[in-house]
Enzyme design. Sequence first.
Site, mmCIF file in Angstrom:
data_model
loop_
_atom_site.group_PDB
_atom_site.id
_atom_site.type_symbol
_atom_site.label_atom_id
_atom_site.label_comp_id
_atom_site.label_asym_id
_atom_site.label_seq_id
_atom_site.Cartn_x
_atom_site.Cartn_y
_atom_site.Cartn_z
ATOM 1 C CD GLU A 134 -2.412 1.335 2.995
ATOM 2 O OE1 GLU A 134 -2.106 2.357 3.376
ATOM 3 O OE2 GLU A 134 -2.685 0.420 3.587
ATOM 4 C CE LYS A 155 -7.314 1.825 7.800
ATOM 5 N NZ LYS A 155 -5.821 2.335 7.108
#
Length: 208
Positions: free
Chosen positions: A38, A127
């Site tokens: 990411e 998340k």
Amino acid sequence: MLLPDHAPPIIAILRGVTPPEVLDVAAALFQAGVRGIEVPLNSPAALESIALLSARFGKTCLCGAGTVLRAAAVDEVHAAGGRLIVAPNVDPGVIRRACDLGLTVIPGFATVTEAFQAIDAGARILKLFPAGTYGPAHLRAVREVLPRDITILAVGGVGAATLAPWIAAGIDGFGVGGEIYRPGRTAAEVGHRASQLIAAYHAAITAD
């Protein structure tokens, strides 16, 4: 969450990475066994880094963007070849746009209310963020009411020394930033840190 090659469920967060270094860093991560990368959009020239990553590693790693705060940014990441959209918050517009484009979207939540808002918008992976603030006990309680097919990652304040209690609490995976990458670290150092983290993960799941 399914990553290529049945890799450990760990996404490396490269906050602050630059285009000239991103491929060397990614190669070191790949060698260590990481298959999720990411690049937060508040990194320098983040879309350029994502385009480079996607061209080189897009077939073998899940690559994309973090800190995605607007639906329009989802389109920009998609145009750069990214397949991963990670956000620190729950924005239904971001989630829906990512789902429309067939991207993997991971919004951040803290409360049960936020989790269900994300699920209602189409998210299947969430998340817990910042995970270190809430802890494994919070995850265990949240798990009791969420659908069983929802994947949850712990992101923020997690690392090799804290994986075991999260795994015992039922976490599905992790997003790890500063323990693996910080601006100024060499690719070799990043790879070494990633290897240590993955070794700790395997030790934790074996012990569990």
